[in-house]
Scaffold this active site. Structure first.
Site, PDB file in Angstrom:
ATOM      1  N   SER A  78       0.842  -1.211   0.000  1.00  0.00           N
ATOM      2  CA  SER A  78       0.000   0.000   0.000  1.00  0.00           C
ATOM      3  C   SER A  78       0.866   1.246   0.000  1.00  0.00           C
ATOM      4  O   SER A  78       0.398   2.327  -0.319  1.00  0.00           O
ATOM      5  CB  SER A  78      -0.854   0.098   1.255  1.00  0.00           C
ATOM      6  OG  SER A  78      -1.272  -1.115   1.719  1.00  0.00           O
TER       7      SER A  78
ATOM      8  N   HIS B 158      -2.005  -3.036  -6.703  1.00  0.00           N
ATOM      9  CA  HIS B 158      -2.533  -2.626  -5.408  1.00  0.00           C
ATOM     10  C   HIS B 158      -4.059  -2.799  -5.392  1.00  0.00           C
ATOM     11  O   HIS B 158      -4.800  -1.988  -5.948  1.00  0.00           O
ATOM     12  CB  HIS B 158      -2.141  -1.166  -5.133  1.00  0.00           C
ATOM     13  CG  HIS B 158      -2.535  -0.702  -3.774  1.00  0.00           C
ATOM     14  ND1 HIS B 158      -2.953   0.576  -3.502  1.00  0.00           N
ATOM     15  CD2 HIS B 158      -2.587  -1.356  -2.588  1.00  0.00           C
ATOM     16  CE1 HIS B 158      -3.236   0.690  -2.220  1.00  0.00           C
ATOM     17  NE2 HIS B 158      -3.018  -0.463  -1.652  1.00  0.00           N
TER      18      HIS B 158
ATOM     19  N   GLU C 179      -4.867  -0.452  -8.516  1.00  0.00           N
ATOM     20  CA  GLU C 179      -3.833   0.465  -9.009  1.00  0.00           C
ATOM     21  C   GLU C 179      -2.692  -0.369  -9.597  1.00  0.00           C
ATOM     22  O   GLU C 179      -2.183  -1.284  -8.937  1.00  0.00           O
ATOM     23  CB  GLU C 179      -3.304   1.326  -7.860  1.00  0.00           C
ATOM     24  CG  GLU C 179      -4.298   2.393  -7.442  1.00  0.00           C
ATOM     25  CD  GLU C 179      -3.832   3.189  -6.229  1.00  0.00           C
ATOM     26  OE1 GLU C 179      -4.175   4.372  -6.144  1.00  0.00           O
ATOM     27  OE2 GLU C 179      -3.136   2.628  -5.364  1.00  0.00           O
TER      28      GLU C 179
ATOM     29  N   ASN D 252      -4.620   6.651  -2.108  1.00  0.00           N
ATOM     30  CA  ASN D 252      -4.259   7.102  -0.765  1.00  0.00           C
ATOM     31  C   ASN D 252      -3.814   8.556  -0.750  1.00  0.00           C
ATOM     32  O   ASN D 252      -3.932   9.249   0.255  1.00  0.00           O
ATOM     33  CB  ASN D 252      -3.170   6.199  -0.179  1.00  0.00           C
ATOM     34  CG  ASN D 252      -3.761   4.873   0.269  1.00  0.00           C
ATOM     35  OD1 ASN D 252      -4.943   4.809   0.609  1.00  0.00           O
ATOM     36  ND2 ASN D 252      -2.970   3.822   0.241  1.00  0.00           N
TER      37      ASN D 252
HETATM   38  P1  NAD Z   1      -2.048  -9.660   6.801  1.00  0.00           P
HETATM   39  O1  NAD Z   1      -1.249  -9.415   8.010  1.00  0.00           O
HETATM   40  O2  NAD Z   1      -3.507  -9.924   6.951  1.00  0.00           O
HETATM   41  O3  NAD Z   1      -1.430 -10.910   6.013  1.00  0.00           O
HETATM   42  C1  NAD Z   1      -0.089 -11.085   5.750  1.00  0.00           C
HETATM   43  C2  NAD Z   1       0.181 -12.584   5.610  1.00  0.00           C
HETATM   44  O4  NAD Z   1       1.486 -12.755   5.093  1.00  0.00           O
HETATM   45  C3  NAD Z   1       0.098 -13.350   6.926  1.00  0.00           C
HETATM   46  O5  NAD Z   1      -0.809 -14.433   6.782  1.00  0.00           O
HETATM   47  C4  NAD Z   1       1.530 -13.831   7.141  1.00  0.00           C
HETATM   48  O6  NAD Z   1       1.588 -15.111   7.756  1.00  0.00           O
HETATM   49  C5  NAD Z   1       2.044 -13.880   5.718  1.00  0.00           C
HETATM   50  N1  NAD Z   1       3.507 -13.823   5.613  1.00  0.00           N
HETATM   51  C6  NAD Z   1       4.345 -12.988   6.245  1.00  0.00           C
HETATM   52  N2  NAD Z   1       5.618 -13.233   5.830  1.00  0.00           N
HETATM   53  C7  NAD Z   1       5.545 -14.222   4.925  1.00  0.00           C
HETATM   54  C8  NAD Z   1       6.507 -14.904   4.135  1.00  0.00           C
HETATM   55  N3  NAD Z   1       7.800 -14.611   4.206  1.00  0.00           N
HETATM   56  N4  NAD Z   1       6.093 -15.880   3.305  1.00  0.00           N
HETATM   57  C9  NAD Z   1       4.791 -16.194   3.209  1.00  0.00           C
HETATM   58  N5  NAD Z   1       3.827 -15.570   3.929  1.00  0.00           N
HETATM   59  C10 NAD Z   1       4.212 -14.606   4.783  1.00  0.00           C
HETATM   60  O7  NAD Z   1      -1.769  -8.437   5.838  1.00  0.00           O
HETATM   61  P2  NAD Z   1      -2.732  -7.796   4.726  1.00  0.00           P
HETATM   62  O8  NAD Z   1      -3.650  -6.820   5.363  1.00  0.00           O
HETATM   63  O9  NAD Z   1      -3.301  -8.897   3.896  1.00  0.00           O
HETATM   64  O10 NAD Z   1      -1.683  -6.960   3.876  1.00  0.00           O
HETATM   65  C11 NAD Z   1      -0.800  -7.593   3.019  1.00  0.00           C
HETATM   66  C12 NAD Z   1      -0.207  -6.568   2.078  1.00  0.00           C
HETATM   67  O11 NAD Z   1      -1.287  -5.942   1.357  1.00  0.00           O
HETATM   68  C13 NAD Z   1       0.539  -5.445   2.749  1.00  0.00           C
HETATM   69  O12 NAD Z   1       1.627  -5.108   1.938  1.00  0.00           O
HETATM   70  C14 NAD Z   1      -0.476  -4.301   2.831  1.00  0.00           C
HETATM   71  O13 NAD Z   1       0.115  -3.046   2.856  1.00  0.00           O
HETATM   72  C15 NAD Z   1      -1.213  -4.526   1.552  1.00  0.00           C
HETATM   73  N6  NAD Z   1      -2.598  -4.006   1.524  1.00  0.00           N
HETATM   74  C16 NAD Z   1      -3.404  -4.109   2.608  1.00  0.00           C
HETATM   75  C17 NAD Z   1      -4.708  -3.623   2.547  1.00  0.00           C
HETATM   76  C18 NAD Z   1      -5.660  -3.754   3.718  1.00  0.00           C
HETATM   77  O14 NAD Z   1      -6.716  -3.123   3.709  1.00  0.00           O
HETATM   78  N7  NAD Z   1      -5.342  -4.584   4.700  1.00  0.00           N
HETATM   79  C19 NAD Z   1      -5.168  -2.999   1.376  1.00  0.00           C
HETATM   80  C20 NAD Z   1      -4.308  -2.912   0.282  1.00  0.00           C
HETATM   81  C21 NAD Z   1      -3.019  -3.420   0.370  1.00  0.00           C
END
Ligand code: NAD
Length: 587
Positions: free
Chosen positions: A415, A436, A448, A486
């Protein structure tokens, strides 16, 4: 008859076959000229009646998409709006009055005016494929089904069912349309010729809704159904913000479903709806969406195998969505128990959307848990969606790249982290692109497509095409802090946080935003996005030297509350405090 947009044939059994083939366009839409020609055909056939008439589309993609939106948007006055509305009604009334069996044979999309023409026929035959969808989506551009859709659909399937379709703009496939009574028969398109002949030779009785559905249109029940519908609509949008759904209820309840019966001064009239700013904004939105779709038109080979790393809120749902859209998806995380909740959510999504058990099973089979990461070597595209930490992402990429197949693309769902901070560890940084997605993935159309300084144009194009492949809207943007959404959103959230700091209750801030027309207040939104994600994005936006820091300040306007008389001193104080508080709040 000299026809530009239609082709009329008569066969040996004296059946007329009318093909809609809008000249100069890949999609059938109703322009004034196409409507006038259809009127001429109807008059011609009424004078020399065949044994039956089938109306079909000569276009690959569908039956008809409704009114020509380009012509529609040039309408400048209420008189012009009424003239276009009246023309459609007169022509479709002529089709409805033909004294022999008529049938619309529908494949692909059948929207708005397309559905209204199909409803003007006595019978409808639909293709059974997943791409065949019928809808009256006028509400989505701020108007009502004005070419007889309302008046013809209600007697066919009952008021409650018809209102549900008209108020949501939801589309139905052939199977659902048959169940509702909108379609008489459903068959693969390749059997259309035989099915048309059979249906026109011995047409079924006109569909009548079952008792419980028919009751909803009885005069004594109508007021109750109307007030229940208004209540439901009002939970989603206020009438002054979004008059179209209220106009649909009035059109059905008070005007027999025919827009010609509505006085021009009435808020439900076409003239009033056309003049409303919401309608103009929704039409603009519709056209912008069309432009975004065009971004994904070219992009080489479609992605067949997607590998997603990180099965959390985002990765899990991206994987589920892609498998729903027909891709083979391997989903990797650190342990099986991290993947299990994503698979459960996917199952719930498929059950809700696909309904039929064999389709649900097929989608589940396409979503493959893959803790070992075996999918990396086979995937055309790998999307990383692990924790928002540049160091951890870089470490992952360094181990990943040597195992990727030749030509495969690597994408990050970050993000806030600039792509250039991640691509340094890659031997081929040109293959990294940002994809994104927004939360919740199944509902948010936008993706995005983020271009880093080294991303190759081919990889950008492939990213855009991938978004279209899974039915999302690609928005290409540079890897600048906050990307686009954002960056636009942050000043708004920032202002809300500053107001909160100044002691204004959160409820009052959210109420003011909702009063303005936002579906949700900024405080509730920040809470839903997650304060950790807000923090990360805010941190990125306020880093020294970031262009967004300046643009963020520039675009941040004093809120309506702050502009009230007597607030000038607070506004000045806020402006002075903004830079200090921004950092405190976001970082
Ligand atoms: P989350 O914490 O829900 O999930 C992350 C997952 O990645 C976890 O299940 C974790 O076990 C796994 N993980 C961590 N390290 C790992 C590795 N080395 N190998 C394999 N799996 C691994 O996070 P999220 O909210 O899904 O966000 C993930 C990404 O998406 C981030 O970069 C975030 O900025 C982006 N994002 C989030 C949102 C949101 O609303 N939450 C929106 C857009 C983008």
């Amino acid at each position: 008859m000299d026809l530009k947009h239609w082709k009329l044939e008569r066969d040996a059994q004296d059946l007329a076959w009318l093909w809609f083939d809008r000249a100069g366009s890949a999609t059938n839409t109703f322009s004034t000229e196409a409507l006038r020609e259809l009127g001429q055909v109807a008059e011609h056939l009424a004078a020399l009646p065949p044994k039956g008439l089938a109306i079909l589309s000569a276009k690959e993609n569908g039956f008809a998409a409704g009114a020509d939106i380009d012509e529609f948007t040039t309408i400048a006055s209420a008189e012009q709006a009424m003239a276009f509305t009246n023309l459609g009604n007169e022509v479709f009334d002529k089709v409805a009055a033909l004294p022999f069996p008529t049938l619309a044979a529908i494949h692909g999309f059948c929207m708005g005016g397309g559905t209204e023409l199909a409803l003007a026929c006595r019978h409808r035959l639909m293709d059974d494929g997943p791409k065949t969808r019928m809808a009256l989506p006028e509400v989505l551009i701020g108007i009502v089904p004005g070419w007889g859709g309302c008046k013809r659909m209600v007697p066919l399937i009952g008021a409650a069912n018809a209102l549900d379709l008209m108020l949501t703009g939801r589309s139905v496939d052939g199977r659902r349309a048959k169940k509702l009574g909108l379609a008489d028969a459903v068959t693969p398109k390749r059997h259309f010729a035989n099915a048309v002949r059979m249906l026109l030779a011995s047409p079924p009785a006109a569909h009548r809704p079952p008792f419980m559905a028919a009751v909803t249109d009885w005069p004594v029940v109508r007021n109750l159904v109307a007030s229940m519908s208004r209540k439901k609509v009002s939970e989603k949008a206020r009438q002054d913000h979004y008059p179209a759904p209220y106009a649909i209820i009035d059109l059905w309840k008070d005007f027999g479903g025919d827009v010609r019966n509505i006085p021009p001064s009435h808020p439900a009239s076409m003239a009033s709806l056309f003049a409303h700013p919401t309608t103009r904004s929704l039409i603009r939105l519709f056209k912008l969406q069309d432009r975004m779709k065009a971004f994904g038109k070219e992009g080489g080979e479609p992605v067949r195998h997607l590998h997603v790393i990180g099965a959390g809120a985002m990765g899990g749902d991206i994987a589920a969505w892609a498998a729903f859209k027909g891709l083979t998806v391997t989903l990797q995380d650190l342990a099986p128990d991290r993947i299990a909740p994503a698979v459960q959510r996917a199952h719930a999504l498929y059950k809700k959307r696909l309904k039929q058990p064999h389709l649900v099973q097929a989608a589940m089979d396409r979503l493959i848990p893959d803790v070992a990461g075996a999918g990396v070597a086979k995937a055309d595209l790998i999307i990383e969606a692990i924790v928002e930490n540049a160091e951890i992402k870089r470490k992952l990429f360094a181990g990943l790249e040597p195992r990727m197949k030749e030509g495969a693309i690597l994408a990050t769902n970050t993000s806030s982290i600039p792509l250039q901070e991640l691509s340094g560890v890659l031997a081929k940084p040109e293959r990294l692109v940002g994809l994104h997605f927004f939360n919740p993935v199944a509902q948010m159309m936008l993706v995005e497509i983020v271009e880093g300084p080294q991303t190759s144009p081919e990889v950008m194009q492939a990213g855009q095409a991938f978004a279209r492949q899974i039915d999302k809207l690609p928005l290409p943007c540079r890897s600048a802090p906050g990307f686009l959404v954002n960056r636009v959103l942050s000043p708004y959230l920032m202002e809300a946080m500053l107001m909160l700091d100044e002691g204004i209750p959160a409820e009052a801030i959210d109420a003011a935003a909702k009063d303005f027309g936002m579906p949700m207040g900024p405080i509730e939104l920040a809470d839903m996005v997650g304060l950790d994600i807000c923090w990360a994005v805010g941190h990125e936006l306020q880093r020294p030297g970031r262009p967004s820091r300046r643009s963020c300040r520039r675009t941040s306007r004093p809120s309506a509350w702050a502009r009230r008389p007597g607030r000038a001193s607070t506004r000045g104080r806020r402006a002075r405090r903004r830079s200090r508080t921004a950092a405190a709040r976001w970082t």
